[in-house]
Design an enzyme around this catalytic site. Structure first.
Site, short mmCIF file in Angstrom:
data_model
loop_
_atom_site.label_atom_id
_atom_site.label_comp_id
_atom_site.label_asym_id
_atom_site.label_seq_id
_atom_site.Cartn_x
_atom_site.Cartn_y
_atom_site.Cartn_z
CB SER A 187 45.23 48.71 46.14
OG SER A 187 45.50 48.17 44.73
CE LYS A 188 50.26 45.25 50.38
NZ LYS A 188 48.95 45.10 51.05
NE ARG A 189 44.08 46.56 41.23
CZ ARG A 189 43.89 47.40 39.60
NH1 ARG A 189 44.36 47.66 39.09
NH2 ARG A 189 43.08 48.09 39.99
CG HIS A 190 47.47 51.09 41.41
ND1 HIS A 190 46.51 50.27 42.18
CD2 HIS A 190 47.01 50.46 39.55
CE1 HIS A 190 45.41 50.28 41.27
NE2 HIS A 190 46.32 50.90 39.93
N GLY A 191 52.08 48.96 42.77
CA GLY A 191 52.78 49.15 43.26
C GLY A 191 52.84 49.39 44.37
#
Ligand code: GLU
Length: 496
Positions: free
Chosen positions: A254-258
């Site tokens: 998800s977005k929190r991984h990049g």
């Protein structure tokens, strides 16, 4: 049904084209190409509140950029259009009317609040929160009366209660669901718009889709969809559910991984052919240890059997490596052509933003600068960082380098001597520059290292970069002398 292979990609335009969606598209495309089939693109925009035109465009652009061209769909048309769900509403109503007439669907008058309250009660009692089928029990008279009164209503599917449903998944093998775990799902919402479950089945049937290759997150939709195929007496397609893409910590990517959007990778300077190659290998393997593969090689090797059953981990280091491989394989002309827009976006190739040297307008200069870093850059935006100093005089110097090289005894004298020496080099070529710099070290009784490092810091503001003699040659004598003089002034000022 004919034996023609027809696959589809059916994104909902509720966000930017995601890596996972692009991978699904790519697998469908590879499958179609492998088997001489047709790849259909359909936009699932029936959720009016969440869909947007901007996302539709982002999806179309992203797929085209990756080289995943569709044979039927938006902008190209085809025999089974329209390819936007929002333009197919009449057809969904036709199917729902048919199901209603045959008692396989029914109107549901329960309000959102009522449903919510009952769901909570069921949860309290430890029951699975399913629709309790209250409206399925209404008599024909009651239904007619409520409709007459104009009471808003959705249409639900009268799902079978007993037995189960199974299919042979082309990736996962036999999959089974018990019917009592399903409920009477909504087909048509009170606003007259279809749910995903209805629209997807109608469209896949009408568009003669033979194989549904999609993400595993949709697997629980499949038993419901199979019931609809049966209720309509339509031939079912084959299903293949592909495992999700995982982050390195094995949670869902998800977005929190990049970055997760294809357009973000495009802006970061990844090459589409490298990204497509990398994405293809997220969950699929050609059956041997090949990694860097051309499109033709991937098509020839693609099979659903090659798709693994467990999630594939997204490894950015591997993508960087692969992108570097693709960058180095480009011919010099291609490489420069791909890199140039990135320079321009960074404001580096125009005269105003640059050093004010006419040389900057010069194609040859830009080409020589870019080629100097073809070996090192992993992405085109990294390349821009690496070559920035060719277009802008250093305004400051690397701090560590400054302490090490500029704050030394005799640094200003060294720079002055280098200026003098380089002013006399003829021609200003890599070999002659090297001879001059080494000669200078000897004359000063120094090792070559410190001399080279000091000149590098003065000419680029940095402690690392391409070979010094090569970069000085590209910068050109005039510019090199100007930079050495500026650095000398800086060193003298700092010493005061
Ligand atoms: N529209 C669905 C989504 O974006 C995909 C539909 C499908 O593949 O069945 O998740």
């Amino acid at each position: 049904m004919s034996n023609e292979i027809r696959v589809r990609m059916a994104p909902s335009p509720t966000g930017l084209l995601h890596i996972g969606t692009a991978r699904t598209a790519l697998y469908n495309w590879l499958f179609a190409r492998r088997h001489g089939g047709v790849f259909v693109l359909r936009i699932e925009d029936s959720d009016r509140t969440r869909s947007s035109e901007e996302y539709v465009q982002n999806i179309l652009d992203g797929l085209r950029w990756l080289g995943v061209e569709w044979d039927e769909g938006p902008e190209v048309g085809g025999p089974y259009g329209p390819y936007f769900q929002s333009q197919r509403l009449a057809r969904y109503h036709e199917v729902v009317d048919d199901l209603l007439a045959r008692g396989l669907a029914y109107p549901c008058f329960c309000t959102r609040e009522e449903l919510e309250q009952r769901r909570k009660e069921m949860q309290k009692q430890g029951l699975p929160p399913r629709y309790d089928r209250r409206c399925r029990a209404l008599s024909e008279e009651e239904r007619a009366r409520l409709i007459e009164e104009g009471k808003p209503h959705a249409i639900r599917f009268a799902a079978p209660d007993e037995g189960g449903v199974a299919w042979e998944d082309l990736v996962r093998g036999e999959v089974q669901f018990e019917n009592n775990a399903l409920d009477d799902f909504v087909l048509m919402k009170a606003d007259g718009f279809p749910t995903y479950l209805l629209a997807v089945v109608v469209d896949d049937h009408d568009m003669r889709i033979s194989h549904i290759i999609r993400g595993e997150d949709l697997i629980s939709a499949t038993p419901r969809q199979l019931h609809l195929y049966q209720a309509m007496d339509w031939e079912r397609p084959q299903f293949a559910h592909i495992p999700l893409i995982l982050a390195p910590d094995r949670s869902k990517l998800s977005k929190r991984h990049g970055a997760t959007a294809i357009s973000e990778y495009r802006e970061m300077g990844y090459l589409p052919e490298a990204l497509a190659n990398f994405i293809a290998l997220l969950g699929w393997s050609p059956g041997d240890d090949r990694e860097v593969m051309t499109r033709e090689e991937m098509i020839a090797a693609f099979s659903l059997e090659g798709i693994g059953k467990s999630g594939a981990v997204f490894d950015i280091e591997k993508l960087n490596w692969m992108n570097g491989v693709y960058l180095r394989r480009l011919s010099p002309e291609e490489y420069v052509e791909r890199a140039r827009p990135f320079l321009e976006k960074a404001g580096l190739s125009t005269d105003e933003a640059g050093m004010g040297m006419p040389a900057l307008q010069n194609d040859d200069y830009i080409k020589r600068v870019l080629l100097l870093e073809q070996e090192r850059a992993k992405t085109l935006s990294e390349l821009v960082d690496l070559v920035e100093f060719f277009f802008r005089r250093p305004e400051s110097y690397d701090e560590k380098g400054e302490r090490k090289w500029f704050q030394r005894e005799g640094a200003a004298e060294l720079l002055a001597a280098a200026e003098k020496k380089l002013a006399a080099v003829e021609p200003f070529s890599v070999e002659q520059i090297e001879a001059a710099v080494r000669g200078l070290a000897e004359e000063l009784g120094m090792k070559a290292g410190p001399v080279i490092h000091t000149i590098r810091l003065a000419a680029t503001g940095r402690t690392k970069g391409p070979g010094l003699f090569e970069l000085l040659e590209v910068l050109g004598r005039e510019e090199v002398l100007a930079r050495l003089a500026a650095a000398r002034g800086h060193v003298q000022k700092a010493a005061e």
